[in-house]
Motif scaffolding. Structure first.
Motif, short mmCIF file in Angstrom:
data_model
loop_
_atom_site.label_atom_id
_atom_site.label_comp_id
_atom_site.label_asym_id
_atom_site.label_seq_id
_atom_site.Cartn_x
_atom_site.Cartn_y
_atom_site.Cartn_z
N ARG A 136 0.85 -1.18 0.00
CA ARG A 136 0.00 0.00 0.00
C ARG A 136 0.89 1.23 0.00
O ARG A 136 1.93 1.25 0.67
N VAL A 137 0.48 2.26 -0.73
CA VAL A 137 1.28 3.47 -0.86
C VAL A 137 0.45 4.67 -0.40
O VAL A 137 -0.73 4.78 -0.74
N GLU A 138 1.09 5.55 0.38
CA GLU A 138 0.43 6.78 0.85
C GLU A 138 1.37 7.96 0.64
O GLU A 138 2.57 7.87 0.93
N ILE A 139 0.83 9.06 0.16
CA ILE A 139 1.64 10.27 -0.04
C ILE A 139 1.88 10.96 1.30
O ILE A 139 0.94 11.15 2.08
N ILE A 140 3.11 11.34 1.56
CA ILE A 140 3.47 12.10 2.76
C ILE A 140 3.48 13.59 2.43
O ILE A 140 2.81 14.40 3.07
N ALA A 141 4.27 13.97 1.44
CA ALA A 141 4.41 15.37 1.03
C ALA A 141 5.22 15.39 -0.26
O ALA A 141 5.83 14.39 -0.66
N ARG A 142 5.24 16.55 -0.88
CA ARG A 142 6.04 16.73 -2.09
C ARG A 142 7.40 17.28 -1.69
O ARG A 142 7.50 18.29 -1.02
N HIS A 143 8.48 16.58 -2.10
CA HIS A 143 9.81 17.15 -1.87
C HIS A 143 10.24 18.02 -3.04
O HIS A 143 10.92 19.02 -2.86
N GLY A 144 9.88 17.64 -4.25
CA GLY A 144 10.09 18.49 -5.41
C GLY A 144 11.52 18.84 -5.72
O GLY A 144 11.80 19.85 -6.38
N THR A 145 12.49 18.01 -5.27
CA THR A 145 13.88 18.36 -5.52
C THR A 145 14.21 18.28 -7.01
O THR A 145 13.64 17.48 -7.75
N ASP A 146 15.12 19.12 -7.43
CA ASP A 146 15.71 19.03 -8.76
C ASP A 146 16.94 18.15 -8.62
O ASP A 146 17.98 18.60 -8.14
N TRP A 147 16.81 16.89 -9.01
CA TRP A 147 17.88 15.91 -8.79
C TRP A 147 19.18 16.30 -9.48
O TRP A 147 20.25 15.83 -9.10
N GLY A 148 19.12 17.18 -10.46
CA GLY A 148 20.32 17.60 -11.17
C GLY A 148 20.78 19.00 -10.83
O GLY A 148 21.66 19.55 -11.50
N ALA A 149 20.21 19.59 -9.75
CA ALA A 149 20.54 20.98 -9.43
C ALA A 149 21.97 21.15 -8.95
O ALA A 149 22.56 22.22 -9.08
N LEU A 150 22.54 20.11 -8.35
CA LEU A 150 23.92 20.12 -7.88
C LEU A 150 24.53 18.76 -8.19
O LEU A 150 23.83 17.75 -8.19
N PRO A 151 25.85 18.70 -8.42
CA PRO A 151 26.48 17.39 -8.57
C PRO A 151 26.56 16.68 -7.22
O PRO A 151 26.35 17.26 -6.17
N GLY A 152 26.86 15.41 -7.27
CA GLY A 152 26.96 14.65 -6.03
C GLY A 152 25.60 14.37 -5.42
O GLY A 152 24.58 14.31 -6.12
#
Length: 400
Positions: free
Chosen positions: A351-367
């Motif tokens: 079962r899956v439940e939404i907690i919140a949106r993190h909305g990160t830009d996975w490519g905004a920084l290296p590493g």
């Protein structure tokens, strides 16, 4: 420039647009703001009142505490030179941010005694988050080693930090002719050691060593100070895929050196991340499936599968972490690129439940700076996460 003991507030509150949960953006300044990684019980105090994180500001970096209910930030140490580095070495390309001499998310907390342990360059240090007393645990781990994530045992007596061999050409001050993984592709010259030191300070001992493998993660079992969860990364691809045959995650009993395999049911035996459940009886994990997409599962300490779910159309990178007070895994990826989710594992059907949106830009920084790396607090009231946009990252806390 901030100073040790200085307290301020730069936070803002908002309602998550999907669940209407209250979210606090703790930070709004600095190049990066980064909590500890996805391990269990490493970021919050036992009562959930404080969270630790690292930050780089004005060309320097430090470790901070956040008072969770108010968002007040306190610098726990005087800033150190350098902005640290959070290497993409885990992805095999060796990209870093900063110069490696400062502080990032290589830290953890003793939740009851409130000592925070962190790496600053090659030094392993500790600071009490209330009194601000400082301890030098290991002044220099040595240039011949690359350190991973420190871990504190559940009795809060000892700290272990994994180290693996550094690139010999870089060590000699030369420009490397081959990337890190390519240099160690045969396993020759690669060694893993687990260094242990008392949290109160004292003699450093090597409690485990193994040639031909690397590891950056060895978290203690929350219920057994003698038991570690150990990544064993084999050549030629190490943490980017190992040898394609050997299972990645094992338990290590320190007193005997006994290794116990924790294999998945999936034919792809390389779990990308793993973490203890809060009671220390099980391990959660995920990995790229041999059938496509990802598998996500739970295994007991003897290597018996409890549940494993195949999500063969899930292609997004992510992490798993344990939720306190619920039979649920926190996901920051895999099933969605921008949502924190609970995946409940108390039945054969997930079962899956939404907690919140993190909305990160996975490519905004290296590493790994943009990685959410969600953490539950011990009381089950809060979840922290990181998110990056426009070339910088911040710390957030959602009330659940």
């Amino acid at each position: 420039m901030f100073r040790k003991g200085e307290t301020w507030n730069e936070s803002e509150l908002y309602r998550d647009p999907l669940t209407l949960r209250q979210v606090r953006r703790v930070t709004s300044q600095g190049l990066y703001n980064q909590t500890p990684t996805y391990h269990t019980n490493v970021g919050f105090t036992a009562d959930g009142e404080f969270l630790i994180f690292g930050s780089a500001r004005g060309g320097k970096s430090a470790i901070f505490r956040c008072h969770v209910p108010t968002g007040d930030i306190t610098s726990l140490i005087d800033p150190v030179d350098g902005m640290g580095s959070y290497s993409a070495l885990h992805k095999g390309n060796g990209v870093t941010v900063g110069n490696g001499m400062g502080i990032t998310g290589q830290m953890c907390i003793a939740p009851r005694s409130r000592w925070a342990v962190f790496l600053a360059g090659r030094a392993l240090r500790a600071v009490h988050i209330e009194t601000l007393e400082e301890r030098m645990l290991i002044p220099d781990i040595g240039p011949e080693w690359v350190a991973g994530m420190p871990s504190i045992d559940p009795e809060e007596q000892y700290v272990i930090v994994p180290v693996m061999s550094a690139h010999p050409e870089i060590l000699a001050g030369r420009r490397p002719t081959r990337p890190y993984m390519e240099h160690f592709a045969t396993g020759e010259g690669m060694e893993l050691r687990l260094l242990q030191v008392p949290l109160a300070g004292g003699t450093v001992t090597t409690v485990y060593r193994e040639e031909g493998i690397g590891s950056a993660h060895c978290p203690h079992c929350p219920a057994d100070p003698d038991l570690l969860l150990l990544d064993r990364d084999f050549p030629p691809r190490y943490w980017a895929g190992s040898d394609g045959v050997t299972n990645r995650i094992w338990t290590l009993r320190l007193s005997t050196g006994e290794l116990t395999e924790l294999p998945p049911q999936d034919q792809a035996r390389f779990q990308v991340h793993s973490a203890w459940t809060w009671d220390g009886q099980h391990v959660i994990y995920h990995g790229r499936s041999a059938e496509g997409g990802y598998y996500i599962g739970v295994v007991d300490r003897d290597g018996r599968t409890v549940h494993e779910y195949g999500f063969h159309r899930a292609e997004h990178y992510g992490h798993v972490s344990a939720m306190a007070g619920r039979p649920a895994i926190i996901l920051d990826g895999n099933l969605s690129s921008d949502l924190l989710l609970w995946l409940y594992y108390d039945s054969g059907q997930p079962r899956v439940e939404i907690i919140a949106r993190h909305g990160t830009d996975w490519g905004a920084l290296p590493g790994q700076f943009p990685h959410p790396h969600p953490l539950s607090d011990p009381t089950g009231r809060w979840i922290s996460f990181n998110a990056a946009h426009r070339g910088r990252s911040d710390v957030f806390i959602v009330a659940v």
